[in-house]
Write a protein that holds these residues in place. Sequence first.
Motif, PDB file in Angstrom:
ATOM      1  N   THR A 196     -18.202  -2.390 -15.440  1.00 40.57           N
ATOM      2  CA  THR A 196     -17.905  -3.713 -15.999  1.00 40.57           C
ATOM      3  C   THR A 196     -18.303  -4.814 -15.031  1.00 40.57           C
ATOM      4  O   THR A 196     -18.897  -5.827 -15.417  1.00 40.57           O
ATOM      5  CB  THR A 196     -16.410  -3.837 -16.342  1.00 40.57           C
ATOM      6  N   LEU A 197     -17.998  -4.615 -13.752  1.00 46.25           N
ATOM      7  CA  LEU A 197     -18.332  -5.610 -12.739  1.00 46.25           C
ATOM      8  C   LEU A 197     -19.840  -5.774 -12.596  1.00 46.25           C
ATOM      9  O   LEU A 197     -20.348  -6.890 -12.431  1.00 46.25           O
ATOM     10  CB  LEU A 197     -17.710  -5.228 -11.396  1.00 46.25           C
ATOM     11  N   ILE A 198     -20.572  -4.662 -12.675  1.00 49.41           N
ATOM     12  CA  ILE A 198     -22.029  -4.738 -12.550  1.00 49.41           C
ATOM     13  C   ILE A 198     -22.639  -5.456 -13.747  1.00 49.41           C
ATOM     14  O   ILE A 198     -23.525  -6.311 -13.595  1.00 49.41           O
ATOM     15  CB  ILE A 198     -22.640  -3.330 -12.390  1.00 49.41           C
ATOM     16  N   VAL A 199     -22.171  -5.131 -14.947  1.00 48.89           N
ATOM     17  CA  VAL A 199     -22.668  -5.803 -16.158  1.00 48.89           C
ATOM     18  C   VAL A 199     -22.384  -7.303 -16.079  1.00 48.89           C
ATOM     19  O   VAL A 199     -23.239  -8.138 -16.411  1.00 48.89           O
ATOM     20  CB  VAL A 199     -22.026  -5.198 -17.421  1.00 48.89           C
ATOM     21  N   LEU A 200     -21.174  -7.649 -15.637  1.00 47.32           N
ATOM     22  CA  LEU A 200     -20.797  -9.057 -15.505  1.00 47.32           C
ATOM     23  C   LEU A 200     -21.678  -9.755 -14.475  1.00 47.32           C
ATOM     24  O   LEU A 200     -22.117 -10.898 -14.686  1.00 47.32           O
ATOM     25  CB  LEU A 200     -19.324  -9.154 -15.095  1.00 47.32           C
ATOM     26  N   LEU A 201     -21.971  -9.076 -13.374  1.00 48.52           N
ATOM     27  CA  LEU A 201     -22.826  -9.648 -12.338  1.00 48.52           C
ATOM     28  C   LEU A 201     -24.224  -9.944 -12.877  1.00 48.52           C
ATOM     29  O   LEU A 201     -24.772 -11.032 -12.659  1.00 48.52           O
ATOM     30  CB  LEU A 201     -22.911  -8.685 -11.153  1.00 48.52           C
ATOM     31  N   ILE A 202     -24.794  -8.986 -13.590  1.00 46.63           N
ATOM     32  CA  ILE A 202     -26.132  -9.167 -14.153  1.00 46.63           C
ATOM     33  C   ILE A 202     -26.157 -10.359 -15.110  1.00 46.63           C
ATOM     34  O   ILE A 202     -27.052 -11.211 -15.050  1.00 46.63           O
ATOM     35  CB  ILE A 202     -26.595  -7.886 -14.879  1.00 46.63           C
ATOM     36  N   ALA A 203     -25.154 -10.430 -15.982  1.00 45.85           N
ATOM     37  CA  ALA A 203     -25.081 -11.516 -16.963  1.00 45.85           C
ATOM     38  C   ALA A 203     -24.915 -12.870 -16.283  1.00 45.85           C
ATOM     39  O   ALA A 203     -25.565 -13.859 -16.656  1.00 45.85           O
ATOM     40  CB  ALA A 203     -23.933 -11.268 -17.931  1.00 45.85           C
ATOM     41  N   LEU A 204     -24.067 -12.930 -15.266  1.00 45.34           N
ATOM     42  CA  LEU A 204     -23.811 -14.196 -14.574  1.00 45.34           C
ATOM     43  C   LEU A 204     -25.023 -14.672 -13.792  1.00 45.34           C
ATOM     44  O   LEU A 204     -25.283 -15.881 -13.710  1.00 45.34           O
ATOM     45  CB  LEU A 204     -22.605 -14.051 -13.649  1.00 45.34           C
ATOM     46  N   ILE A 205     -25.770 -13.738 -13.227  1.00 45.80           N
ATOM     47  CA  ILE A 205     -26.988 -14.128 -12.503  1.00 45.80           C
ATOM     48  C   ILE A 205     -27.977 -14.774 -13.472  1.00 45.80           C
ATOM     49  O   ILE A 205     -28.571 -15.818 -13.181  1.00 45.80           O
ATOM     50  CB  ILE A 205     -27.622 -12.926 -11.791  1.00 45.80           C
ATOM     51  N   GLY A 206     -28.148 -14.161 -14.637  1.00 50.94           N
ATOM     52  CA  GLY A 206     -29.030 -14.746 -15.646  1.00 50.94           C
ATOM     53  C   GLY A 206     -28.552 -16.116 -16.088  1.00 50.94           C
ATOM     54  O   GLY A 206     -29.333 -17.079 -16.186  1.00 50.94           O
ATOM     55  N   LEU A 207     -27.254 -16.243 -16.351  1.00 53.81           N
ATOM     56  CA  LEU A 207     -26.674 -17.515 -16.783  1.00 53.81           C
ATOM     57  C   LEU A 207     -26.812 -18.574 -15.694  1.00 53.81           C
ATOM     58  O   LEU A 207     -27.065 -19.756 -15.988  1.00 53.81           O
ATOM     59  CB  LEU A 207     -25.200 -17.301 -17.128  1.00 53.81           C
ATOM     60  N   SER A 208     -26.691 -18.156 -14.450  1.00 53.35           N
ATOM     61  CA  SER A 208     -26.783 -19.109 -13.342  1.00 53.35           C
ATOM     62  C   SER A 208     -28.158 -19.757 -13.264  1.00 53.35           C
ATOM     63  O   SER A 208     -28.288 -20.926 -12.894  1.00 53.35           O
ATOM     64  CB  SER A 208     -26.464 -18.406 -12.014  1.00 53.35           C
ATOM     65  N   ARG A 209     -29.204 -19.015 -13.618  1.00 50.01           N
ATOM     66  CA  ARG A 209     -30.562 -19.562 -13.530  1.00 50.01           C
ATOM     67  C   ARG A 209     -30.773 -20.674 -14.563  1.00 50.01           C
ATOM     68  O   ARG A 209     -31.549 -21.603 -14.341  1.00 50.01           O
ATOM     69  CB  ARG A 209     -31.600 -18.450 -13.736  1.00 50.01           C
ATOM     70  N   ILE A 210     -30.078 -20.545 -15.694  1.00 49.60           N
ATOM     71  CA  ILE A 210     -30.139 -21.615 -16.699  1.00 49.60           C
ATOM     72  C   ILE A 210     -29.331 -22.809 -16.213  1.00 49.60           C
ATOM     73  O   ILE A 210     -29.773 -23.954 -16.297  1.00 49.60           O
ATOM     74  CB  ILE A 210     -29.590 -21.115 -18.050  1.00 49.60           C
ATOM     75  N   TYR A 211     -28.147 -22.543 -15.667  1.00 51.11           N
ATOM     76  CA  TYR A 211     -27.256 -23.619 -15.241  1.00 51.11           C
ATOM     77  C   TYR A 211     -27.886 -24.457 -14.132  1.00 51.11           C
ATOM     78  O   TYR A 211     -27.832 -25.689 -14.165  1.00 51.11           O
ATOM     79  CB  TYR A 211     -25.917 -23.055 -14.764  1.00 51.11           C
TER      80      TYR A 211
END
Length: 217
Positions: A161-176
């Motif tokens: 769960t933590l790894i999936v969340l990390l991957i998703a947040l990294i992608g979201l961060s690039r947009i932000y």
Amino acid sequence: MKNKQTYLFRASIALVLFMILGYTVKFYPENLAVFDESIQTTVRGSLPSLATSFFSTVTVLGNTLTFVFVLVFVVALLYFVKKWKTEGIFLGGTGVTAGLLIVSVKYLYGRQRPSIEHLVSAAGFSFPSGHSMGSMMIYGFMLIIAHQRIKSKGLRVLVETLIVLLIALIGLSRIYVGVHYPTDVLGGFILGFACLNLIFPFYDQKRFEARFQGKQK
């Protein structure tokens, strides 16, 4: 282990989707403008300070130097400490493959970065997002190892769960932080997913052979 063809089929579908998206990015970028801008506006909002601090920190976890440090540390841990040599070799190879693909594919499409305010510095072309592709491949491969090796179900689910969340947040961060279009992030994730599915059956077969040889000794 699922049939090898299942993973290759998934990879093929993902590659087709990536090529369709890449073709649109290259020749008809105006068709993506509404999609990209609407998501950018939603994700960035009014750039609240807390979110800015959070995403500026998270995005570092997808930087090249971070990937190199993580790979060296985890590969050494797997290969020399845990003696999981197949996992260590394939994780290292996946990282190298990700690096080579990110550079070459970006030059193929040559998409300029968004003209909105950048909250972090970023050089080079925009499509696909190297942070997103690299995190999908490197952290995604770590997820595979965790799924196979962690025996405690509770701990395994937590780590996954933590790894999936990390991957998703990294992608979201690039947009932000404004250095990538949402379609850059989507493209990075799709191509990274395709590569994982191409690599996995060969890795799993090699891992099975190593375990079988170990039992024979």
